[in-house]
Design a protein around this motif. Structure first.
Motif, PDB file in Angstrom:
ATOM      1  N   ALA A  34       0.830  -1.205   0.000  1.00 26.12           N
ATOM      2  CA  ALA A  34       0.000   0.000   0.000  1.00 26.12           C
ATOM      3  C   ALA A  34       0.861   1.250   0.000  1.00 26.12           C
ATOM      4  O   ALA A  34       0.596   2.216  -0.724  1.00 26.12           O
ATOM      5  N   LEU A  35       1.909   1.224   0.825  1.00 32.19           N
ATOM      6  CA  LEU A  35       2.802   2.388   0.876  1.00 32.19           C
ATOM      7  C   LEU A  35       3.471   2.615  -0.468  1.00 32.19           C
ATOM      8  O   LEU A  35       3.579   3.752  -0.942  1.00 32.19           O
ATOM      9  N   THR A  36       3.893   1.504  -1.081  1.00 31.87           N
ATOM     10  CA  THR A  36       4.552   1.616  -2.388  1.00 31.87           C
ATOM     11  C   THR A  36       3.607   2.251  -3.406  1.00 31.87           C
ATOM     12  O   THR A  36       3.979   3.185  -4.129  1.00 31.87           O
ATOM     13  N   THR A  37       2.404   1.752  -3.438  1.00 30.62           N
ATOM     14  CA  THR A  37       1.418   2.296  -4.371  1.00 30.62           C
ATOM     15  C   THR A  37       1.182   3.778  -4.105  1.00 30.62           C
ATOM     16  O   THR A  37       1.127   4.598  -5.021  1.00 30.62           O
ATOM     17  N   LEU A  38       1.081   4.081  -2.821  1.00 33.87           N
ATOM     18  CA  LEU A  38       0.823   5.469  -2.449  1.00 33.87           C
ATOM     19  C   LEU A  38       1.934   6.383  -2.957  1.00 33.87           C
ATOM     20  O   LEU A  38       1.685   7.452  -3.528  1.00 33.87           O
ATOM     21  N   ILE A  39       3.171   5.922  -2.776  1.00 37.40           N
ATOM     22  CA  ILE A  39       4.308   6.730  -3.219  1.00 37.40           C
ATOM     23  C   ILE A  39       4.239   6.946  -4.723  1.00 37.40           C
ATOM     24  O   ILE A  39       4.412   8.060  -5.231  1.00 37.40           O
ATOM     25  N   GLN A  40       3.937   5.888  -5.450  1.00 32.13           N
ATOM     26  CA  GLN A  40       3.896   5.998  -6.903  1.00 32.13           C
ATOM     27  C   GLN A  40       2.745   6.879  -7.358  1.00 32.13           C
ATOM     28  O   GLN A  40       2.841   7.596  -8.361  1.00 32.13           O
ATOM     29  N   LEU A  41       1.645   6.811  -6.602  1.00 32.34           N
ATOM     30  CA  LEU A  41       0.518   7.675  -6.962  1.00 32.34           C
ATOM     31  C   LEU A  41       0.858   9.137  -6.731  1.00 32.34           C
ATOM     32  O   LEU A  41       0.450  10.025  -7.473  1.00 32.34           O
ATOM     33  N   LEU A  42       1.607   9.366  -5.654  1.00 35.12           N
ATOM     34  CA  LEU A  42       1.982  10.761  -5.364  1.00 35.12           C
ATOM     35  C   LEU A  42       2.954  11.284  -6.405  1.00 35.12           C
ATOM     36  O   LEU A  42       2.910  12.460  -6.778  1.00 35.12           O
ATOM     37  N   ALA A  43       3.829  10.400  -6.906  1.00 38.57           N
ATOM     38  CA  ALA A  43       4.748  10.827  -7.964  1.00 38.57           C
ATOM     39  C   ALA A  43       4.042  10.680  -9.297  1.00 38.57           C
ATOM     40  O   ALA A  43       4.379   9.829 -10.123  1.00 38.57           O
ATOM     41  N   ILE A  44       3.015  11.509  -9.517  1.00 38.00           N
ATOM     42  CA  ILE A  44       2.154  11.366 -10.696  1.00 38.00           C
ATOM     43  C   ILE A  44       2.971  11.431 -11.982  1.00 38.00           C
ATOM     44  O   ILE A  44       2.888  10.572 -12.849  1.00 38.00           O
ATOM     45  N   ASN A  45       3.798  12.432 -12.068  1.00 36.35           N
ATOM     46  CA  ASN A  45       4.582  12.596 -13.286  1.00 36.35           C
ATOM     47  C   ASN A  45       5.984  13.060 -12.924  1.00 36.35           C
ATOM     48  O   ASN A  45       6.200  14.230 -12.654  1.00 36.35           O
ATOM     49  N   PRO A  46       6.931  12.145 -12.961  1.00 32.05           N
ATOM     50  CA  PRO A  46       8.297  12.548 -12.586  1.00 32.05           C
ATOM     51  C   PRO A  46       8.966  13.395 -13.674  1.00 32.05           C
ATOM     52  O   PRO A  46      10.005  13.988 -13.431  1.00 32.05           O
ATOM     53  N   TYR A  47       8.379  13.445 -14.857  1.00 30.60           N
ATOM     54  CA  TYR A  47       8.993  14.231 -15.945  1.00 30.60           C
ATOM     55  C   TYR A  47       7.981  15.219 -16.487  1.00 30.60           C
ATOM     56  O   TYR A  47       7.433  15.043 -17.564  1.00 30.60           O
ATOM     57  N   PRO A  48       7.711  16.259 -15.733  1.00 26.92           N
ATOM     58  CA  PRO A  48       6.651  17.196 -16.137  1.00 26.92           C
ATOM     59  C   PRO A  48       7.143  18.163 -17.209  1.00 26.92           C
ATOM     60  O   PRO A  48       8.338  18.257 -17.481  1.00 26.92           O
ATOM     61  N   GLU A  49       6.175  18.860 -17.777  1.00 25.04           N
ATOM     62  CA  GLU A  49       6.504  19.937 -18.743  1.00 25.04           C
ATOM     63  C   GLU A  49       7.251  21.042 -18.027  1.00 25.04           C
ATOM     64  O   GLU A  49       7.100  21.218 -16.820  1.00 25.04           O
ATOM     65  N   MET A  50       8.079  21.772 -18.791  1.00 24.46           N
ATOM     66  CA  MET A  50       8.796  22.916 -18.204  1.00 24.46           C
ATOM     67  C   MET A  50       8.274  24.191 -18.820  1.00 24.46           C
ATOM     68  O   MET A  50       7.873  24.212 -19.985  1.00 24.46           O
ATOM     69  N   THR A  51       8.305  25.259 -18.055  1.00 23.31           N
ATOM     70  CA  THR A  51       7.850  26.547 -18.592  1.00 23.31           C
ATOM     71  C   THR A  51       8.926  27.187 -19.462  1.00 23.31           C
ATOM     72  O   THR A  51       8.636  27.772 -20.494  1.00 23.31           O
ATOM     73  N   ARG A  52      10.175  27.017 -19.042  1.00 21.11           N
ATOM     74  CA  ARG A  52      11.236  27.675 -19.796  1.00 21.11           C
ATOM     75  C   ARG A  52      12.066  26.672 -20.578  1.00 21.11           C
ATOM     76  O   ARG A  52      13.242  26.881 -20.834  1.00 21.11           O
ATOM     77  N   GLY A  53      11.412  25.602 -20.930  1.00 19.19           N
ATOM     78  CA  GLY A  53      12.107  24.614 -21.736  1.00 19.19           C
ATOM     79  C   GLY A  53      11.103  23.677 -22.357  1.00 19.19           C
ATOM     80  O   GLY A  53       9.917  23.731 -22.067  1.00 19.19           O
ATOM     81  N   GLU A  54      11.610  22.809 -23.183  1.00 23.33           N
ATOM     82  CA  GLU A  54      10.716  21.906 -23.894  1.00 23.33           C
ATOM     83  C   GLU A  54      11.024  20.492 -23.471  1.00 23.33           C
ATOM     84  O   GLU A  54      12.186  20.100 -23.348  1.00 23.33           O
TER      85      GLU A  54
END
Lengths: 627, 223
Positions: A34-54
């Motif tokens: 459960a903890l593992t799942t929770l952690i992964q759910l919290l890390a929704i997107n480890p590679y998000p869009e950047m405002t000053r980059g692509e």
């Protein structure tokens, strides 16, 4: 520690019964999952869009084969990043080539790129210009899997319009090739991303090595100081293991050559888990044979799998060998949950810490050994940090408890010393008082005995002279006898135990010769046990003097031949059958003519606070003392 | 101790008086010589003289004052106690107080004589002791009663005697001033029975006379 904690009254009894144990053993993996799942759910997107980059997450990819000449990529396949290529043991694939394109940004600021995560080695070219170090084609393979790759894109490198990034991945012994989204953008923002990712991954691993080394030393010292129990000796071993596999994770390019090192680092992970289990087992005096056997058996099985090198159930031999570690982790949590030696608050904190650590480790394991990439964010480095925190918490809690106990002990010792000192002081004071009293009593006795020997002897001698010489002077004789009588009274009162009847008995003994001489006798009616309200020596002596005076008067002056002495609860009567006297005349008589005289008797009775009544007639006299 | 019936001692005895005050000594000597049983009575005035007379005359009884110019009469009492012929020593005291009597008894005295007593009494007391009598006074009775352990405050010095209710009654009455005869009348017993009870009390102290009883108490560290 048991004794220490049980005093706090917070000991919880461990759950008993097979069903309970089974439920708990089932609950622990569920809890970790459960903890593992929770952690992964919290890390929704480890590679998000950047405002000053692509963010570049689409690429064209082709595989390179060993027998093919480079460049070999004719047919590119479009892929989406992250993209993972798992390599079978007998694969001919030696690398993967990715081509990413991006438009030149409008900004005039310095541009840069970062590849946050690649596996294993990446050779990066931008518009055909090599940007990554350590990537000479004929050099040794440089591992990049543990850190992000950053590169600046100066003006001459970039072209107006479309630009191209070529990333060639190769690997040595990891068994997979993987590329995660790449960022291109303003250099300062890109660099910040690079730095923070470097800190979170590589930095934390390196910090863990430092921590393992430092804690290992500290635990070793602790063990040296306290070898008897608590299993502290396992901790330096665990830290040594952590240092070994930590080195592999932090500095993969600075490890001894040869496959034995990789083997040793895997083995050290097992060893660390094993040592931690053994430590907690000894530390919390956990005595479950089942857990002990389970851990040892699975550790042995894991080792066998590792040595055999055959995949189990689709999982590589290395990955499968962690079965022992998993069981050790479950047993560790089991100890923490069931031990009666932890207070509730500490138990919750420790179970959470170790549970989080375990689930972070699970993410790392899933990421490393599961073919299908389900983990968004592997957190192996966090697992180790949390583990160190958990161990430290346990020990600090223990030390704090010991200190608390010691403080309490020394406090109670101090209290005892204080109380005993006060007692001793009081005893000394009492002894002093006692001694003083004794000295006073002895001195009084000495004075009385001196008087007795000196004056008493002299008085008797003078009386003997009067008798021997035949010159009997009644006045002189009376005076001497009175003086002797008074002295006898004082000496008797010294030994009197303040009992009125006994005092009267002594008076009779003294006065019997006087009565004999005057041919009178006592009618003795001393009954019961009359007592003064305040029976002090001087009160008793005063009473004795009044009684003696009354008897002496009766014998000498009234011509009585029967003197009756009678007592009641709070009365003394002295009556005679003499001729009585005129009270007014008697009262005026000088005391020296008749001992104390009536005046003296009255004075004395009022001094000691008792009443005196004298009733006299020609039939006799009655002296009544009452209080 | 003056009320015990006295029997006549047949054999004539020699007596020594050790007393430094001349008149007192003379008076005591006259009192002693009144007794038909007494053959000679010599007077010594110091410890040295007393010891000399003791060894020369070998008296049957010696009357000793404690406060002598060259020391304490206790020394003479000890010598008499150690003599190889029967010699009763009596302390000569002004008041017969417990301290003096007990001090002398501790040294081996078997009785006491009041310096100021009437001559007849002096003689009678001497005879009583010579006959091995067990005289008693209120002071001594009180002292004996104090040896009986109190239930509420157990003595821890080990010295105690167990008395019957009757014995306690007798001792209490004596301590309160009653004479032997009066005690007998009050309890409806004979004087002889009273004496028997007193002797029994002494026997309980494993001694034959009250004076030795007190001496025993003294040896046991009561004082």
């Amino acid at each position: 520690m048991k004794e220490l904690l049980s005093e706090r009254g917070e000991v919880e009894t461990a759950p008993r019964g097979a069903l309970h144990t089974f439920a708990l053993l089932l609950a622990i993996p569920l809890f970790i999952g459960a903890l593992t799942t929770l952690i992964q759910l919290l890390a929704i997107n480890p590679y998000p869009e950047m405002t000053r980059g692509e963010r570049l997450d689409s690429a064209e990819m082709c595989l390179q084969h060993a027998d093919a000449q480079e460049p070999d990529c004719q047919d590119f396949t479009p892929v989406t990043l992250p993209h993972v290529t798992t390599l079978e043991r007998d694969t001919t694939v030696v690398g993967a080539h990715y081509r990413l394109t991006f438009d030149r940004p409008a900004s005039d600021d310095l541009q840069a790129f970062v590849a946050p995560r690649v596996t294993d080695h990446a050779r990066i070219e931008v518009n055909g210009i090599r940007m990554s170090p350590n990537s000479e084609p004929d050099g040794p393979l440089w591992h990049d899997w543990n850190r992000p790759i950053y590169g600046a894109l100066p003006e001459p490198v970039l072209r107006p319009g479309g630009n191209r990034i070529d990333i060639t991945l190769t690997q040595s012994d990891i068994g997979r090739l993987a590329l995660y989204p790449v960022y291109v953008g303003e250099a300062d923002a890109i660099r910040l991303t690079w730095l923070s990712r470097f800190a979170f991954r590589t930095g934390m691993v390196r910090m863990n090595i430092g921590l393992a080394a430092i804690l290992g030393g500290a635990f070793f010292a602790l063990w040296r100081m306290n070898r008897r129990g608590q299993g502290l000796g396992w901790l330096p071993l665990a830290m040594a293991g952590a240092t070994i596999f930590g080195w592999q994770l932090a500095y993969p390019n600075m490890t001894p050559p040869g496959s034995w090192w990789r083997f040793a680092s895997i083995l050290s992970m097992h060893g660390t888990a094993y040592c931690l289990y053994m430590f907690l087992r000894d530390f919390f005096q956990e005595r479950s044979r089942l857990a002990f056997i389970a851990v040892h058996a699975t550790m042995a099985v894991g080792l066998a799998i590792l040595l055999a090198g055959q995949p189990v159930a689709g999982i590589s031999a290395t990955g499968a060998s962690f079965i022992g570690v998993a069981i050790a982790i479950i047993c560790i949590l089991w100890i923490l949950i069931t031990t009666p030696l932890i207070a509730r608050a500490d138990r919750i904190a420790l179970v959470l810490l170790f549970g989080l650590s375990a689930s972070c480790a699970v993410t790392a394991w899933l990421d490393s050994f599961l073919v299908r990439q389900v983990v968004r964010l592997p957190l192996g480095q966090v697992a180790v940090t949390l583990l160190f925190a958990g161990i430290s918490w346990t020990l600090v809690q223990w030390l704090v408890e010991i200190k608390r106990q010691r403080d309490r002990l020394s406090e109670s010792l101090r209290d005892q010393v204080r109380a005993k000192s006060a007692e001793l002081d009081e005893m000394y004071r009492a002894l002093g008082r006692q001694k003083e009293k004794q000295v006073v009593a002895q001195e009084r006795q000495r004075i009385m005995l001196d008087l007795h020997d000196g004056i008493g002897g002299q008085l008797v001698n003078t009386l003997a002279y009067l008798e021997n010489s035949g010159r009997d002077d009644p006045v002189l004789r009376n005076a001497l006898e009175d003086a002797l009588g008074d002295m006898a009274l004082m000496i008797d009162s010294l030994h009197s135990d303040l009992e009125i009847s006994a005092a009267l008995g002594m008076i009779r003994n003294r006065l019997e010769p006087l009565l004999d001489r005057h041919h009178a006798r006592f009618e003795w009616k001393v009954e019961g046990d009359p007592r003064f309200d305040v029976p002090t020596r001087s009160n008793v002596l005063g009473m004795m003097r009044i009684v003696q005076e009354a008897i002496t008067n009766a014998v000498k002056h009234s011509g009585a031949d029967v003197i009756t002495v009678q007592t009641g609860e709070r009365d003394i009567w002295i009556t005679d059958n003499g001729q009585g006297f005129d009270q007014d005349v008697e009262a005026d008589r000088h005391p020296s003519e008749s001992g104390l005289g009536l005046k003296g008797m009255r004075q004395r009775s009022s001094d000691i606070g008792i009443s005196l009544e004298i009733d006299t007639s020609d039939k006799g006299t009655s002296v009544h003392l009452f209080w | 101790m003056t009320d015990r019936p006295v029997e006549i001692v047949s054999a004539p005895v020699d007596v020594v008086i050790v007393e430094d005050r001349r008149e007192t000594a003379d008076r005591l000597a006259r009192a002693v010589l009144q007794l038909a049983q007494v053959r000679t009575c010599s007077i010594a005035r110091s410890v040295r003289e007393g010891l000399f007379e003791l060894s020369q005359i070998k008296p049957r009884a010696i009357l000793v004052d404690l406060g002598l110019p060259d020391g304490s009469g206790v020394e003479i009492i000890r010598a008499a106690q150690a003599a190889d012929w029967p010699c009763d020593s009596l302390v000569v005291t002004v008041f017969a107080d417990e301290d003096r009597v007990i001090e002398a008894i501790a040294a081996g005295a078997t009785g006491y004589i009041l310096k100021n007593d009437r001559p007849e009494e002096v003689g009678r007391n001497l005879l009583t002791v010579l006959e091995g009598g067990s005289p008693i006074s209120p002071q001594i009775a009180r002292y004996l009663l104090n040896l009986v352990p109190q239930p509420e405050e157990p003595k821890d010095d080990g010295l105690e005697i167990r008395l019957t209710a009757r014995e306690k009654d007798i001792l209490r009455l004596i301590a309160h001033g009653f004479k032997r005869q009066e005690v007998a009348d009050k309890l409806n017993i004979t004087v002889g029975t009273v004496g028997t009870h007193i002797n029994n009390v002494y026997r309980k102290l494993e001694v034959g006379s009250n004076t030795q009883a007190v001496a025993t108490a003294n040896r046991l560290g009561l004082f």
